[in-house]
Structure formats: structure tokens, C-alpha cells
Scaffold this motif. Structure first.
Motif, short mmCIF file in Angstrom:
data_model
loop_
_atom_site.label_atom_id
_atom_site.label_comp_id
_atom_site.label_asym_id
_atom_site.label_seq_id
_atom_site.Cartn_x
_atom_site.Cartn_y
_atom_site.Cartn_z
N UNK A 75 36.72 60.60 89.97
CA UNK A 75 36.09 59.11 89.85
C UNK A 75 36.67 58.06 89.97
N UNK A 76 36.86 56.98 90.28
CA UNK A 76 38.22 55.96 90.28
C UNK A 76 36.92 54.67 90.14
N UNK A 77 36.15 54.31 89.73
CA UNK A 77 34.98 53.33 89.18
C UNK A 77 34.70 53.23 88.84
N UNK A 78 33.74 52.53 87.34
CA UNK A 78 33.08 52.46 87.31
C UNK A 78 32.76 50.70 86.25
N UNK A 79 31.42 51.12 86.77
CA UNK A 79 30.80 49.60 86.55
C UNK A 79 29.68 49.16 85.46
N UNK A 80 29.94 48.44 84.47
CA UNK A 80 28.95 48.39 83.50
C UNK A 80 27.37 47.72 83.89
N UNK B 91 25.04 46.24 96.02
CA UNK B 91 24.39 46.78 95.71
C UNK B 91 23.14 46.37 95.40
N UNK B 92 21.88 46.89 95.89
CA UNK B 92 20.95 46.60 94.91
C UNK B 92 20.63 47.92 94.52
N UNK B 93 20.01 47.50 92.61
CA UNK B 93 20.12 48.71 91.96
C UNK B 93 19.13 48.65 91.43
N UNK B 94 17.51 49.21 92.00
CA UNK B 94 16.45 49.82 90.86
C UNK B 94 16.51 50.26 89.70
N UNK C 68 32.81 44.63 95.31
CA UNK C 68 33.67 43.94 96.61
C UNK C 68 34.02 44.98 97.47
N UNK C 69 33.16 45.65 97.97
CA UNK C 69 33.28 46.86 99.00
C UNK C 69 31.71 46.66 100.41
#
Length: 305
Positions: A244-249, A268-271, A292-293
Motif C-alpha cells: 500500500x503506497x497511497x490512500x485518498x479520502x 479517476x471516475x468513481x461510482x 496525479x497519475x
């Protein structure tokens, strides 16, 4: 719990997707040639389309629950529904035209397809589940629908809530998760791109060590695996070695699936799913995250429906 502090990243709620939230938003699919995003609301039996440039939303209703979709080269939808796989034409909204293609031998009543996606060669993979999650039934299986229109027998069985399908950029690693609270695992497989066969199954990420359940997922151009941590309101990124290298709230409790889109595949589109109790104003809505990727381009169905 082995959790890291979530990053602060700008998250946009796409108002053009409509004020009415989805009950169970799922299966976002980016159509580059249209600069549009498609997704489904499972219990509402609908496929939705959002033109990102104009903000115009269109919706089509199907005769049964629809859980996952992809497109063939002519724009016909291949959909995993309650009773099988369907070819879906999207004429003038709101009604879709459907034709049944194939169906597995469901071992129990009350099952349906759930998560689905194409491999890098354009074979469509989708899994099944018992809709009553409280039953904790491992009757679900993963199936392959090839370009010749043949539905395989069960390729992976014993699944409770199949989810998380994705492939590495080169297509040689396949990812699969089981998002049921009793499992919370993501597996990796070596993937034979010629035969369309996953082998050497191993645990890639155990979300019992983290917050949330591994729901729908996507892979970026670096080969990292992004999973929606359902019930935790997070996007988690795991490196190809399972770290695990990233976590986005996120402002939703139950993110359900993500896909990369936009002109540069940098969004990133998120449902999301709207909880039955205690929902906030964003739950059930469509989100756009710019992490950012860039994403690895997704493939559509290689056959013609």
C-alpha cells in the motif's frame, strides 16, 4: 489496522450526472471516442451516460438488474445482468433494446452477475454472486466470454462477492477480489494472454489489515492497483508487489468502482453506493478524482455482438 494517513486530493462531485443519487452505482466505463462516461445503477436497472464536455446525462432502462458493462467496436453494450449476459443497444432513451447471449448454470436461486471487465485481448470476464449477502454463500464463480461468443464454465469458483477485476498494463497479471466482509481479499494470478487462463493464484492484498472492503478496481500506467475501499470512504493504491503506497479520502462512505478517463486518462471516475441508513449528501453520486497519475487504457470486447 495497518493504515496510512489519507492524502488531501481535490475530489469533484459531477453535478452533470444528476441530483438523484444511485442506489448502487457501479461499472464506470470511459468511452474515449465520445468523451463520455457510462455507468450503471444495479437495482434501478439503468445504464447512464454523461457527456463530460456538456454535462448532459442520458439514461436507459433494462428489463432486469444490470451490474457490469463493456462495449464492442460498434458501440453495442455487453452487459452482465441477473439472468445472464446480454447485448444491449442504446437507441433513443429511456428504453434499451436487449438480446440474451449466454447464461451460466447458476447453482442457487437469487444470483446475478456482479463485477466485469475485459482483459487486454478483449475477452469479457465477469463473476456471479448470491444477491443476499447475509447468506455468506460461496456459490459465486468467475466466467470468461470470448470473442467467438462462447461462455466458459467456471474458471474461479468459491466466491462470495466477486469483485475487483483488473489487468496489469501488459496483461500478464490478473487481479480479482472478494469484497464480502468475511473475505476482504485481493488475489493476483499469472495470466496466459494467449489462452486467456489465470494461473498461480496468490493473495495480493489482505484488506483485513486495512480499512474497508476491496470493491471495484483499476490499474494505472505504472502497474499499480487502485481499489475502492467500500465502507471506509477511501481509494487505496497498491504497488505491483502488493505494498500500500497511497490512500485518498473520498466524501462517500461506500465507493464501489473506479476507472481512468478524461483526454489524458488522468481522472479517476468513481461510482458509489448510497447506504440505506445514515447517507450523506454525496453518497450514491459520481466523483472525479485527479490523483496525479495516468491510467492504463481499458479494452472493449473484441467480438461483435
Amino acid at each position: 489496522m495497518n493504515n496510512m494517513q489519507p492524502e488531501t486530493v481535490t475530489v469533484e462531485r459531477l453535478e452533470g450526472a444528476g441530483q438523484a443519487p444511485c442506489e448502487v452505482g457501479e461499472s464506470p466505463v470511459w468511452r474515449e471516442q465520445e468523451q463520455a462516461l457510462y455507468w450503471v445503477d444495479i437495482p434501478a436497472r439503468t445504464i447512464a451516460r454523461l457527456d463530460i464536455g456538456t454535462g448532459k446525462k442520458t439514461g436507459w432502462r433494462l428489463p432486469e438488474k444490470v451490474a457490469c458493462i463493456t462495449f464492442d467496436r460498434h458501440g453495442t453494450v455487453l452487459a452482465g445482468c441477473e439472468t445472464g449476459l446480454f447485448a444491449v443497444s442504446l437507441p433513443t432513451a429511456p428504453e434499451a433494446s436487449v438480446r440474451k447471449l449466454a447464461a451460466p448454470d447458476f447453482p442457487l436461486p437469487g444470483m446475478r452477475f456482479n463485477d466485469g471487465r475485459c482483459d487486454r485481448q478483449g475477452r469479457f470476464w465477469a463473476g456471479t454472486m448470491v444477491q443476499d449477502m447475509a447468506a455468506v454463500s460461496p456459490a459465486g464463480s468467475l466466467y470468461r466470454y470470448d470473442a467467438e461468443g462462447t461462455l466458459s464454465t467456471s474458471v474461479v469458483d468459491g466466491l462470495i462477492v466477486q469483485n475487483g477485476l483488473a489487468w496489469s498494463p501488459q496483461g500478464t497479471t490478473m487481479y480479482l477480489s472478494d469484497s464480502h466482509p468475511a473475505r476482504r481479499l485481493v488475489w493476483a494470478f499469472d495470466y496466459d494472454t494467449d489462452a486467456g487462463e489465470p494461473r498461480n493464484r496468490r493473495v495480493f492484498a489482505d484488506l483485513n489489515q486495512f480499512s474497508g472492503r476491496p470493491d471495484g478496481a483499476a490499474v494505472d500506467s505504472d502497474g499499480c492497483y487502485w481499489t475502492c475501499a467500500n465502507d471506509a470512504g477511501l481509494l487505496l493504491r497498491f504497488t505491483p508487489d502488493g505494498r500500500l503506497d497511497r490512500s485518498i479520502a473520498l466524501p462517500v462512505t461506500k465507493p464501489s468502482m473506479c476507472t481512468f478517463g478524461g483526454r489524458e486518462l488522468d481522472t479517476l471516475f468513481v461510482t458509489s453506493i448510497r447506504p440505506a441508513d445514515g447517507a450523506n449528501e454525496h453518497d450514491g453520486h459520481l466523483l472525479a478524482v485527479r490523483p496525479g497519475v495516468h491510467g492504463a487504457p481499458e479494452c472493449g470486447y473484441a467480438g461483435v455482438l
